[in-house]
Design a protein around this motif. Sequence first.
Motif, PDB file in Angstrom:
ATOM      1  N   TRP A  46       0.853  -1.191   0.000  1.00 25.31           N
ATOM      2  CA  TRP A  46       0.000   0.000   0.000  1.00 25.31           C
ATOM      3  C   TRP A  46       0.884   1.234   0.000  1.00 25.31           C
ATOM      4  O   TRP A  46       1.929   1.253   0.648  1.00 25.31           O
ATOM      5  CB  TRP A  46      -0.911   0.016   1.225  1.00 25.31           C
ATOM      6  N   LEU A 109     -12.056  -2.794  -3.336  1.00 20.87           N
ATOM      7  CA  LEU A 109     -11.504  -3.551  -2.207  1.00 20.87           C
ATOM      8  C   LEU A 109     -11.907  -5.018  -2.351  1.00 20.87           C
ATOM      9  O   LEU A 109     -12.660  -5.561  -1.548  1.00 20.87           O
ATOM     10  CB  LEU A 109     -11.987  -2.967  -0.875  1.00 20.87           C
ATOM     11  N   ALA A 113      -6.751  -6.562  -3.074  1.00 18.19           N
ATOM     12  CA  ALA A 113      -6.479  -5.469  -2.145  1.00 18.19           C
ATOM     13  C   ALA A 113      -6.518  -5.951  -0.705  1.00 18.19           C
ATOM     14  O   ALA A 113      -5.861  -5.393   0.167  1.00 18.19           O
ATOM     15  CB  ALA A 113      -7.497  -4.345  -2.352  1.00 18.19           C
ATOM     16  N   ARG A 114      -7.305  -6.989  -0.447  1.00 24.23           N
ATOM     17  CA  ARG A 114      -7.461  -7.508   0.909  1.00 24.23           C
ATOM     18  C   ARG A 114      -6.366  -8.494   1.294  1.00 24.23           C
ATOM     19  O   ARG A 114      -6.335  -8.985   2.423  1.00 24.23           O
ATOM     20  CB  ARG A 114      -8.827  -8.204   1.040  1.00 24.23           C
ATOM     21  N   ALA A 160      -3.523   3.483  -0.849  1.00 22.72           N
ATOM     22  CA  ALA A 160      -4.105   2.626  -1.887  1.00 22.72           C
ATOM     23  C   ALA A 160      -3.146   1.488  -2.203  1.00 22.72           C
ATOM     24  O   ALA A 160      -1.926   1.646  -2.087  1.00 22.72           O
ATOM     25  CB  ALA A 160      -4.376   3.442  -3.151  1.00 22.72           C
ATOM     26  N   PRO A 161      -3.700   0.325  -2.612  1.00 24.63           N
ATOM     27  CA  PRO A 161      -2.829  -0.781  -3.019  1.00 24.63           C
ATOM     28  C   PRO A 161      -2.078  -0.380  -4.287  1.00 24.63           C
ATOM     29  O   PRO A 161      -2.688   0.135  -5.221  1.00 24.63           O
ATOM     30  CB  PRO A 161      -3.801  -1.930  -3.316  1.00 24.63           C
ATOM     31  N   GLN A 164      -3.298  -0.902  -7.767  1.00 22.05           N
ATOM     32  CA  GLN A 164      -4.523  -0.229  -8.204  1.00 22.05           C
ATOM     33  C   GLN A 164      -4.309   1.273  -8.391  1.00 22.05           C
ATOM     34  O   GLN A 164      -5.259   2.047  -8.436  1.00 22.05           O
ATOM     35  CB  GLN A 164      -5.650  -0.513  -7.201  1.00 22.05           C
TER      36      GLN A 164
END
Length: 413
Positions: A46, A109, A113-114, A160-161, A164
């Motif tokens: 992130w 998400l 991303a998780r 943010a990841p 992405q």
Amino acid sequence: MAEYGLWYDLSLPRVAAQRLWPREALRWARLRPGPLPEPRFSGGGWIRLRPRLAGICGSDTALLLGKSSPFLSGLTGFPAVLGHEVLALVDSPNAPWPRGTWVVVDPSLACAARGLPLCRFCAAGHPERCARRDEGSLGPGMLLGYHPDLPGGWATAMWAPVGQVHPVPSGLGERRAVLTEPAAIVHHGLGLVPARPERLLVIGGGTIGLLALGLALERWTGITADIRVRHAHQAELARALGASAVLPGEPGALESRIHELTGGRRVPQLRVPGIPEPPPFFTDGYDLVIDAVGSAATLETALAAARPGGTVLAVGATGPVRADLTPLWAREVAVVGTYGYGPGDFTGALEALGEQALPFERLVTHRFPLPAWRKAVRAAVRHRRYRSLKVVFEIQGGRWEGGARDVALAFSS
Ligand SMILES: [Zn+2]
Ligand SMILES: [Zn+2]
């Protein structure tokens, strides 16, 4: 307050009151400036960003006005710092781009991303259909901007990841770049349409409707692309984007246009006292109708205006409606729902927005500093009065300025 954002607190009594007295809903809309949460990530990768422009979306105003359906409530977490249409600067030493690089953010998400093993929808390239948006250490939240621990772009900082985050191509311009997220929604929706339409009708002259018009004309060159809008400033931009015809709201206009394009005619119907007037029956119509509004009336019109065997693309976030769905089965119309974006939709959107012949930048009509949130929301809701399309927050410094800088900063067109 050093780093801060605009928080939305879910208050069920307020939502109930807004539903009971919709005329007061805007006056009762609330955001709360407050410090940012300590970010909580699952896994690495992130990066920290500094939002610079962040749009106000129809789903944000629906939430603020108490109009959202509770259908998705299990996948959202509140309170949350809103804002999922974000143009930002990289502000992280561990990013693959230098600090200060302009980027846009895919706020999904989903499993990636998780930090979760991919569910079968994510594995098939459809994170917008992810089955695990309430799982893992992050808990419920469909998007950055609808999550209690992950602020969106109505803030001085966000995370943010890295996978992405998309650098903005040089020369795109901030007003085009801030439209990337809604343009990605449209890009994704158009990709779900089964075949090239020769005749397209877009219903709705807001940001999504006008983006749909522009992106459809880019994707399917040479098609007839009509649009139905309510306000003069929307009609003006629709013409500049290359609409074949701009139709007013009256049903007569649709009837004569369908006749002109296809020879189709309107079949007379019974008027039964005490029963609502049915949607008009046309013998022919558009191959594709994009409903970019999502009301009962526009859904009925979309189903009626599609030709038999045609397609309705429902991109307008339809909520609870009472509509006559007879044309759906009686004319074999396929309704295609669309949500979010998959891999490729952000790069596709950035590419589409770069088409200089189409004046997409004119879609961004107003910008406000974060402390002027009340006026910003008003401008985003009252399209006719403000002649507004996309309203954005412009985030300058890292400090809450407080007080009444309640001024619209005009964009020079
Ligand atoms: Zn949105
Ligand atoms: Zn998934």
